[in-house]
Enzyme design. Structure first.
Site, PDB file in Angstrom:
ATOM      1  N   ASP A 145      -3.730  -1.829  -0.796  1.00 37.07           N
ATOM      2  CA  ASP A 145      -4.401  -1.929  -1.979  1.00 37.07           C
ATOM      3  C   ASP A 145      -2.961  -0.827  -2.670  1.00 37.07           C
ATOM      4  O   ASP A 145      -2.097  -0.900  -2.360  1.00 37.07           O
ATOM      5  CB  ASP A 145      -5.829  -0.813  -2.022  1.00 37.07           C
ATOM      6  CG  ASP A 145      -6.431  -1.350  -3.911  1.00 37.07           C
ATOM      7  OD1 ASP A 145      -5.412  -1.305  -4.457  1.00 37.07           O
ATOM      8  OD2 ASP A 145      -7.643  -0.429  -3.956  1.00 37.07           O
TER       9      ASP A 145
HETATM   10  C1  BGC Z   1      -7.179  -1.338  -6.840  1.00 38.58           C
HETATM   11  C2  BGC Z   1      -7.766  -2.566  -7.053  1.00 38.58           C
HETATM   12  C3  BGC Z   1      -6.979  -3.187  -7.991  1.00 38.58           C
HETATM   13  C4  BGC Z   1      -5.089  -2.734  -8.417  1.00 38.58           C
HETATM   14  C5  BGC Z   1      -4.343  -3.259  -8.528  1.00 38.58           C
HETATM   15  C6  BGC Z   1      -6.069  -0.456  -7.993  1.00 38.58           C
HETATM   16  O1  BGC Z   1      -5.398   0.841  -7.820  1.00 38.58           O
HETATM   17  O2  BGC Z   1      -7.680  -0.348  -6.356  1.00 38.58           O
HETATM   18  O3  BGC Z   1      -8.268  -2.728  -7.370  1.00 38.58           O
HETATM   19  O4  BGC Z   1      -6.506  -4.280  -7.466  1.00 38.58           O
HETATM   20  O5  BGC Z   1      -5.938  -1.440  -7.913  1.00 38.58           O
HETATM   21  O6  BGC Z   1      -4.166  -3.285 -10.514  1.00 38.58           O
END
Ligand code: BGC
Length: 726
Positions: free
Chosen positions: A247
């Site tokens: 993530d």
């Molecule tokens: C979120 C993810 C997301 C990623 C990209 C993160 O902060 O937890 O779910 O896919 O950002 O935007």
């Protein structure tokens, strides 16, 4: 490939609207030309995507195409209901079709990878991201997970309109303590195995190309550096061959978690645990090659991670067709059939929470023909879910809002519009104007709740009432004595005890997406009969959270006494309860009303006894030992309208080596019944319905006493008994 080129494939940056803290880098063009980037996220302009891709394919030494990713969560331009709403349809087929549309639209701009579905089990309405998932149940959650994957990836990943799925956030993220986003999680292995892992397993079985490792610390080991979940379970037990992306900056965050004293250690720990690609922390770029040279990371592991990523790029056909046909964008968005699907999905996502007769006459919904003038009041009427407000330059659907649709039916002059209050701020004058307006109408339709920004990432709440002065507005309108219908927009259940006592008709609409206006209007007028059912337990008060139906009994469950008045259950003090609140939810998991009513006969099973040994043979694949176990009940439409009922099947196991939930969903079916019609609804149960994670850490069927219910929600139904003998 040089070591640096290999590491480059494992590196991803955001080159658009940031969805997390930045790295300070912007020199992506140079990095791509040098083969230092494998993927970009958040680029949505097709021209920009092509421009970056040209550098990768034409200027970098190895010509390896980039993979462009984005959070395409519930549609790209055509917006579908938020995932919590989509799950409330209990229709995986709709989810699959919606994801197909999302894939087709996103891929038309060059995006070939979505960070969806979020398959985190969520038991706590305070957690803002409850809106992004399928709720609290692993059985339903697994079916939804697989449906999203099938929809995004289609029958062939290399079709130009297919995109790679990414099941996230692996794993346990939804169990954040106190419902506070990014917070710590502690989940025992049997709870992990029985509740949190199954939707991920289902996504893997459905062929998801990727998984995302989560932010949260899980039992003391952050999920983005957790060898047990990332390697033991995912690779060794499930045989997952796809790629794992971290993530956003979750590799860098290992330092803040406290399991790495410096960035290089964070990179090493995440990589060796099984994270192939670094999203937005830059630590693989900065340290991985050096770690290999220092002998701290075997190069063979880097090779394997590179292969996983290249396999996804190959599967998507990016090596043959790195560029998207830009012409597709002119005819990919808001196709009539996509909008129609969005409308149907929205209609089926609505959960009718309450619709009781008013003063001896009919319920307010569907709206009677005698209603000539309506007052539409509240901050969310014109922009109920902010469905198109995310990106100002994005194309607009042009679909009329709720008041505009109402005006088409009733005439512009018969639809009175009042904001009443803002979401967070309001004035006495606006409330007074709305009250005066309601007095002039035959019916007041209130549109209250949360904006989309009040749920989702980094949007946890400690209070779950209506924000701002909305409660005050609602009470003032109800005090006029005019009939009131409340449409609730939210990304989570809201605790509204006063509302459920005083407002005769309440529809949970979640965030309906592009077709909010038509879907709501058709529902208000009964052209669509609400059939959605809750996929999360709806709390009475915040203090009940985490609240979920498939809980364990405890050793001191309250008796069956009437627990409706405080102090609750005074006769037995020493039971598991609150002294100031009921244990039961406001509305249970699986609950939802209809404009008609349904009656359920008792549950019947074709056997009284089966053997655990036979079921375990079936479970291990040597099929057929049990013979078919069928459970059935008669379900009748006892009302005056045709309706779609979601018939649910639950089981409870007693006498097992680990305590099992008081009820667990193991099946459901949609039946459409005409008024007066009765249908026998039959379920065939296999060993999965009885398998559990036992005290010896095995997934098996154990001898037990079983109760099986066919019921309209997780609390009702007349159960039938079954014995699982040794
Ligand atoms: C979120 C993810 C997301 C990623 C990209 C993160 O902060 O937890 O779910 O896919 O950002 O935007």
């Amino acid at each position: 490939m040089t070591l640096e080129e290999k590491v480059g494939q494992l590196v991803q940056y955001s080159a658009g609207q940031a969805t997390g803290p930045g790295t300070g880098r912007t020199d992506y063009e140079d990095m791509i030309a040098r083969g230092q980037i494998g993927s970009l996220l958040n680029v949505i302009d097709p021209k920009q995507i092509t421009a970056y891709q040209r550098i990768a394919v034409e200027k970098s030494r190895l010509h390896i195409p980039l993979l462009f990713g984005l959070d395409v969560i519930h549609g790209f331009h055509t917006e579908f209901p938020i995932p919590l709403g989509l799950a409330s349809t209990w229709e995986p087929a709709i989810v699959e079709k919606a994801s197909r549309v999302a894939a087709s639209e996103a891929s038309a701009t060059g995006i070939r990878w979505t960070f969806s579905p979020m398959v985190d089990i969520a038991r706590d309405a305070r957690w803002g991201r409850i809106q992004e998932g399928a709720g609290e149940d692993p059985f339903l959650g697994s079916l939804m997970a697989a449906a999203y994957v099938r929809g995004y990836q289609g029958s062939r990943l290399d079709a130009p309109d297919s995109i790679a799925a990414c099941a996230k956030h692996y794993v346990g993220y939804g169990a954040a303590e106190g419902g506070r986003d990014y917070n710590t999680t502690e989940i025992s292995e049997h709870t992990l195995r029985q509740f949190y892992l199954p939707p991920f397993h289902a996504a893997v079985e459905a062929g998801t190309a990727s998984l995302m490792s989560a932010f949260n610390s899980l039992n003391g080991v952050p999920s983005s550096a957790n060898p047990f979940t990332l390697t033991q379970v995912l690779r060794k037990e499930w045989g997952f061959k796809g790629m794992v992306v971290s993530d956003w900056s979750s590799i860098g965050e290992l330092v803040a978690h406290g399991i790495a004293a410096d960035d290089a250690t964070a990179a090493r720990k995440a990589f060796l645990a099984g994270v192939d690609m670094d999203m937005a922390s830059s630590l693989y770029h900065d340290h991985l090659a050096e770690l290999v040279r220092a002998g701290k990371v075997p190069e063979a592991n880097v090779d394997e991670a590179v292969r996983r990523i290249l396999r996804v790029k190959l599967a998507l056909g990016l090596f043959e067709r790195p560029y998207t046909d830009e012409g597709r964008a002119s005819h990919a968005f808001f196709l009539p059939e996509s909008l129609e699907l969005a409308r149907i999905a929205a209609e089926r996502s609505f959960v009718l929470l309450k619709n009781v007769p008013v003063a001896g006459s009919n319920p307010l919904l569907p709206i009677s023909k005698n209603i000539k003038t309506v007052a539409v009041i509240g901050p969310l009427a014109d922009n109920p879910s902010d469905p198109e407000g995310k990106n100002p330059s994005a194309p607009k659907s042009g679909v009329p809002s709720l008041p505009a649709e109402l005006a088409r039916r009733l005439g512009e002059n018969n639809v009175l519009r009042f904001k009443g209050t803002g979401i967070n701020s309001g004035s006495d004058e606006d409330i007074a104007a709305a009250v005066a307006g309601a007095m002039r109408a035959d019916l007041a339709i209130l549109t209250l709740g949360e904006t989309q920004e009040m749920s989702g990432e980094a949007a946890s709440r400690s209070k779950l009432g209506l924000p701002g002065r909305q409660q005050e507005l609602l009470e003032a309108i109800v005090a006029t004595g005019k009939p009131v219908v409340l449409i609730l927009f939210s990304g989570r259940p809201l605790t509204l005890p006063w509302t459920f006592e005083h407002v005769p008709a309440v529809l949970a609409a979640w965030s309906p997406g592009s077709e909010a206006g038509p879907a709501l209007t058709r529902t208000l007028y009964g052209e669509s009969n609400p059939s959605g059912k809750l996929v999360v337990s709806w709390p009475r008060s915040v203090g009940q959270e985490p609240l979920y139906y498939n809980a364990l009994s405890t050793g001191r469950p309250p008796g069956n006494k009437d627990l409706t008045r405080p102090p609750y259950d005074t006769e037995s003090k020493y039971v598991s309860r609150y002294i100031d609140e009921q244990n039961s939810p406001q509305f249970p998991f699986g609950y939802g009303e209809s404009y008609t009513s349904f009656g359920y006969g008792p549950t019947r099973i074709n056997k009284t006894q089966v053997s655990a040994a036979d079921l375990n043979k079936d479970l291990s694949g040597s099929a057929g030992a049990t013979g078919s176990l069928t459970v059935e009940a008669d379900v009748s439409n006892t009302g005056a309208r045709c309706g779609d009922e979601i018939v649910q099947l639950y089981v409870r196991l007693q006498g097992t080596s680990t305590a099992q939930p008081v009820r667990a969903l193991k099946g459901f079916q949609h039946v459409v019944l005409a008024p007066g019609e009765t249908r026998k609804v039959t379920f065939n149960l296999g060993p999965d319905a009885f398998a559990l994670w036992n005290i010896s850490n095995q997934f098996v069927v154990e001898p037990s006493k079983v109760t099986v219910w066919i019921s309209p929600d997780s609390t009702r139904g007349t159960g039938a008994a079954l014995e699982i003998a040794p």
